[in-house]
Write a protein that holds these residues in place. Structure first.
Motif, mmCIF file in Angstrom:
data_model
loop_
_atom_site.group_PDB
_atom_site.id
_atom_site.type_symbol
_atom_site.label_atom_id
_atom_site.label_comp_id
_atom_site.label_asym_id
_atom_site.label_seq_id
_atom_site.Cartn_x
_atom_site.Cartn_y
_atom_site.Cartn_z
ATOM 1 N N ASP A 1 0.862 -1.173 0.000
ATOM 2 C CA ASP A 1 0.000 0.000 0.000
ATOM 3 C C ASP A 1 0.900 1.224 0.000
ATOM 4 O OD1 ASP A 1 -2.029 1.808 0.141
ATOM 5 O OD2 ASP A 1 -2.695 1.287 2.161
ATOM 6 N N ALA B 1 1.811 0.177 -6.870
ATOM 7 C CA ALA B 1 1.229 -0.619 -5.793
ATOM 8 C C ALA B 1 1.459 -2.107 -5.987
ATOM 9 C CB ALA B 1 -0.280 -0.356 -5.700
ATOM 10 N N LYS C 1 -1.622 2.965 -7.464
ATOM 11 C CA LYS C 1 -2.642 3.444 -6.534
ATOM 12 C C LYS C 1 -3.061 4.838 -6.963
ATOM 13 C CE LYS C 1 -3.610 4.390 -1.640
ATOM 14 N NZ LYS C 1 -3.072 4.357 -0.259
#
Length: 1017
Positions: free
Chosen positions: A281, A289, A308
């Motif tokens: 994350d 990611a 992400k």
């Protein structure tokens, strides 16, 4: 034999033939191509050879600076020995290129362009080399294929300052075990089974499956084609999954990146098998990611580079995936390269995660929703830039991304903000939302701007924010707030937009909501959304007005027109538990929304028109909260009625009220079922009576009225009673309105300069649900003053009766005062016929201004004057006026003489000479006309006669101000017996500029008084 055994056999002094024969059957060669990054033997020492085996395609190269080949003096068998006895030299095993980097084909909803087989580009990876350490206790290793495979059981060196292994199972990416001590190689060198030769392989194994491996480094490939993983992707993968803190996370040293999971790593002479899954994350500033790739026998069949991103303005995190898959595709044709091919296709998709939702109180603050979820299914491919393959497409009218500039090589998805497109239009993302009723989620579609996580930074409190000082926030706000996609279609169906106290008490039929960025309320998201306004259809108004009333509402106490105002006003939300009427939204405007009840007179509130009531907001206690949106405890007139509110349709309340004073607001009461008495019907818990709707009542009385314009007040008093209500049980609404205005008069031209005055004792107005309005008027008399007092004297002189008539309709109150006498009256030597003196007043109940009418006779029924000596005339006068102007004036008079003669019964004749004048002014035009008309005749009994008509006219019209139009017409008719002959001529002449010369000629018959001149023969 002795000579054979004593021949010199150290190093590589043997011939190639001798070497192959002495190897005991293993295909061993010392003549191979050099391998990069591997040095030759120093001082002539060391070994370098390639091992071949055809049955399982075993092929690898062995080289070492610290080993030598030794031959047994008795058996002739060869073996490997350390040059230094007891040493631990490094042995390198080169397994060749394990991966083939291939060109991919970009694909989106518009399709893809498939080339012929053989036209796609490809390049091989560099060889994979494993480095092993020779065991110190091992004296020698026979130079056979079986014994050489024992090298894979030696200690494999992955880290350190010296020579290490370089595993390039993916082109340009180097892998290394995260736990070398727990990793080892397992060889597959089984014998043929059922006629099938197994492939020789070396598989990475671990004590605790699956294997965990770091990315030891990367290198640029320099390729010019679109591939599954770009050089920029390799840099991000190497930085993120190296085992060290990523460079992008320098401001978040505690960032934890788990080691990539390798479910399979198999090496062979035919290439590698690899299944790698790397994920974390990313913190603010880091965009990559995930990296997922599956390789089978050196060819990629599946790859994902995942970033992400955030959905602006809601701050919902999702993954943006560059996905490559191998698919069979047909290229039709008969040329070389046509047919079915296994192509790699690359597409761009949005993938929600478990965190792709809004559910907490801070997430859905100031919103009609309590939960927003992005479901995993049903999201189409996004449009891609097919020149670059790894960037989204731009809208047709755009040359660069919202943030990030124009598309270019080296630009990554995580470092841009853009509108995701599908088929050239903004993506309509399907969401599952739950409103405040707590019921099942419902579908809603809306658009977002995608913002890369690389544009973020840690905020110092464990959260993420847009990079400060970069201007990103302003760019996103400007783009979003200028785009129609900020308005979300809600389907015109009921939604519970606020917390309920009882079922459906906060439901509105939403047409649309305006979503914008709000103030930051937490650390979980870089930005948060708020509802700037809600467009709602007021269902209760459907019963009141006959048609739905649409209005925009806000959750704010004040009207804040700009989204920036709402972000700054952090404590300005309505609280239904304390707001009047349980208001949970107020109108999105400075002035409250007008609720006009029904049509015509029915929209009046006790004879006060425009409007019947104002909607300040919507409350869960009463439905509509009426009045001004910022209504104080003691409101003023402007806070109950708008500036346009009129009494009797023509008098502004603000003008006739002597003092604005204070006016009570609407008083609300909870309604009960009609069939139930208080205390008899209760809820299932028997705690309190059932609530069934609401009633809002308004009562106001004032004697602070002043004269203004036409309106005059002696001691006038106004009383208004009204109520509006609705029942929850059947959805029906009802209303009633009553008004009483007493002791007032209407005067012309002004209340303080009266020429004509109508005195009224009272005017009553009543209306209600499904009932026609009931209006009663009591007129006490009509007065004349000034010049118009002549009318009264003339009435007395001629003994003409007066007639007062009051006509009440749903649209107006009409008062007519008429003095008329049909029989001729003789005054001195004149005979006056059809004299009518008309005065009147029209009070509109539809908001139109009052109208005053004054007139002497009518155009179609003029008065006539005649005398015995031949003089005669006719005419009329008509005036219509509003309080501010005379909008119509018409006057006509015709005078002259008539002479007749009878010649003893043999013949008779006559002559008439008339002079006329006509003038008319209305709001559109002004015109006048003067004329002379002569008419004569002669009849001879039994023989025939002669008729002569002559007309000369001069006219002028304001439309042609520089032009006078003259017209002359003569007509002569002779009749003898049954025969008649007529001759006529016409002539016209314009004096001045030639402006619509025909206009006056066309007006002559319209303006002539011949048609109603009874004095004419």
């Amino acid at each position: 034999m002795a000579g054979h055994h004593h021949r010199k056999r150290d190093g590589f002094s043997w011939t190639r033939r001798e070497f192959l024969i002495a190897s005991g059957g293993a295909a061993l060669s010392s003549a191979t191509s050099a391998v990069s990054a591997v040095a030759g033997a120093a001082g002539g020492h060391g070994v370098r050879f390639t091992l071949f085996r055809s049955k399982d395609l075993l092929k690898w190269e062995v080289f070492s600076d610290g080993l030598r080949v030794d031959a047994n003096p008795y058996s002739g068998r060869l073996s490997l020995r350390p040059i230094t006895s007891g040493g631990t030299p490094i042995i390198q095993v080169g397994l060749g290129a394990q991966h083939l980097l291939e060109e991919v084909i970009p694909e989106d909803t518009t399709g893809s362009t498939i080339p012929r087989r053989g036209q796609l580009h490809a390049m091989s990876a560099e060889p994979t080399i494993l480095a092993f350490r020779w065991p110190s206790a091992l004296r020698e290793l026979p130079l056979t294929d079986k014994d050489l495979q024992k090298i894979f059981g030696f200690e494999c060196i992955y880290q350190g300052a010296g020579i290490t292994s370089r595993i390039e199972a993916v082109t340009g990416i180097y892998l290394t075990p995260a736990f070398p001590s727990k990793s080892h190689w397992v060889l597959n060198s089984a014998e043929p089974t059922d006629g099938v030769n197994p492939l020789w392989t070396a598989e990475m194994a671990t004590d605790s499956p699956p294997s965990q491996m770091w990315v030891a480094g990367s290198r640029p490939t320099g390729f010019k084609f679109i591939a599954a993983v770009t050089d920029e992707d390799r840099n991000l993968i190497s930085d993120a999954f190296s085992g060290a803190t990523p460079k992008c996370a320098k401001n978040a040293p505690d960032a934890i990146v788990p080691a990539p999971r390798v479910n399979q790593l198999v090496l062979s002479s035919q290439g590698a098998w690899l299944d790698v899954r790397a994920a974390w994350d990313p913190v603010g500033g880091c965009s990559l990611a995930e990296w997922n790739e599956t390789i089978t026998q050196r060819r990629t069949h599946f790859a994902e580079v995942v970033f992400k991103v955030w959905l602006y303005p809601d701050g919902i995190p999702v993954l943006l995936v560059l996905q490559t898959t191998r698919e069979l595709e047909n290229y039709s044709g008969t040329d070389f390269g046509d047919g079915v091919g296994a192509y790699l296709k690359k597409r761009l998709i949005i993938r929600p995660t478990k965190k792709s939702k809004l559910a907490s109180a801070e997430d859905v603050f100031e919103s009609p929703f309590t939960e927003v979820v992005v479901p995993a299914e049903g999201i189409p491919m996004l449009d891609v830039d097919k020149n670059f393959g790894n960037l989204p497409a731009l809208p047709l009218d755009a040359k660069e991304f919202v943030i990030g500039g124009p598309p270019k090589k080296g630009l990554e998805l995580g470092d841009i903000a853009f509108w995701p497109l599908v088929g050239g239009k903004p993506l309509k993302l399907r969401l599952l939302v739950r409103d405040h009723s707590g019921g099942e989620p419902r579908e809603m579609v809306r658009s977002f701007i995608v913002v890369g996580n690389g544009l973020m930074e840690p905020d110092g409190t464990g959260g993420t924010r847009l990079k400060s000082g970069a201007g990103y926030e302003k760019k996103l706000d400007n783009e979003w707030e200028s785009h129609p996609e900020r308005h979300v279609d809600m389907g015109a169906v009921p939604w519970a937009v606020a917390k309920e106290r009882v079922q459906a008490d906060t439901s509105l039929t939403l047409r649309q909501v305006d979503m914008v960025r709000g103030a930051r309320r937490g650390v979980e998201r870089p930005f948060y959304s708020r509802t700037h306004s809600l467009g709602a259809i007021l269902d209760v108004s459907r019963a009141l007005t006959g048609s739905p009333t649409e209005s925009d509402f806000t959750y704010r106490k004040k009207y804040l027109p700009l989204p920036a105002d709402g972000r700054a006003d952090t404590n300005g939300l309505l609280d239904p538990d304390t707001a009047p009427g349980g208001a949970f939204v107020r109108v999105f405007a400075n002035q409250s929304t007008t609720l006009e009840i029904a049509k015509g007179a029915q929209r009046n509130l006790g004879a006060v028109s425009s409007p019947s009531g104002n909607i300040a907001g919507v409350g869960r206690d009463h439905g509509l909260v009426l009045g001004h949106p910022d209504l104080p405890p003691a409101p003023s007139l402007d806070e109950i009625f708008p500036h346009t509110a009129q009494l009797l349709g023509g008098f502004l309340l603000k003008d006739i009220l002597a003092s604005a004073g204070e006016i009570p607001g609407w008083e609300f009461n909870i309604g009960l079922p009609e069939e139930a008495e208080i205390g008899t019907e209760t809820s299932p818990n028997d705690e309190e009576p059932l609530i069934d709707g609401w009633i809002a009542s308004f009562a106001w009385s004032t004697d602070k009225l002043k004269s203004s314009g036409f309106f005059g007040s002696d001691s006038a008093e106004l009383t208004i009673l009204a109520d509006v209500g609705s029942k929850f049980s059947n959805g029906q609404a009802f209303w009633n309105s009553k008004g009483l205005l007493t002791s007032f008069f209407i005067a012309f031209p002004y209340h303080d300069s009266t020429k004509f005055r109508v005195n009224l004792a009272e005017l009553r107005f009543e209306a209600g649900t499904n009932e026609p309005p009931r209006i009663t008027v009591e007129v006490t008399g009509v007065e004349f003053a000034g010049l118009l007092e002549l009318l009264k004297k003339l009435k007395d002189l001629l003994k003409i009766p007066s007639d007062l008539h009051v006509d009440v309709s749903a649209n107006a109150v009409n008062v007519t005062y008429e003095i008329k006498k049909k029989d001729p009256s003789e005054v001195l030597v004149l005979i006056i016929s059809d004299l009518r003196l008309v005065t009147g007043l029209s009070l509109s109940l539809r908001g139109d201004p009052p109208e005053i009418i004054l007139g002497v006779s009518k155009r179609d029924q003029p008065f006539t004057i005649s005398s015995q000596n031949g003089y005669s005339g006719a005419g009329y006068l008509e005036i219509r006026a509003h309080s501010d102007t005379i909008f119509f004036f018409a006057f006509s008079i015709e005078v002259g003489a008539s002479w007749k003669k009878n010649f003893g019964g043999i013949a008779k004749g006559g002559v008439t000479l008339m002079v006329g004048f006509y003038f008319q002014k209305d709001k559109d035009a002004v015109g006048l006309k003067a004329y002379v008309r002569m008419q004569g005749f002669l009849n001879i009994a039994g023989i025939g006669g002669l008729d002569i008509t002559a007309y000369i006219g001069l006219s002028w019209d304001a439309k042609c101000p520089n032009t006078f139009q003259g017209v002359c017409e003569v007509k002569v008719s002779v009749h003898i017996g049954p025969l008649e002959v007529s001759k006529s001529f016409e002539a016209s002449h314009s004096m001045g500029a030639d402006c619509q010369a025909q206009l006056a000629a066309d007006l002559r018959p319209m303006l002539s008084l011949e048609e109603f001149c009874e004095a004419c023969p």
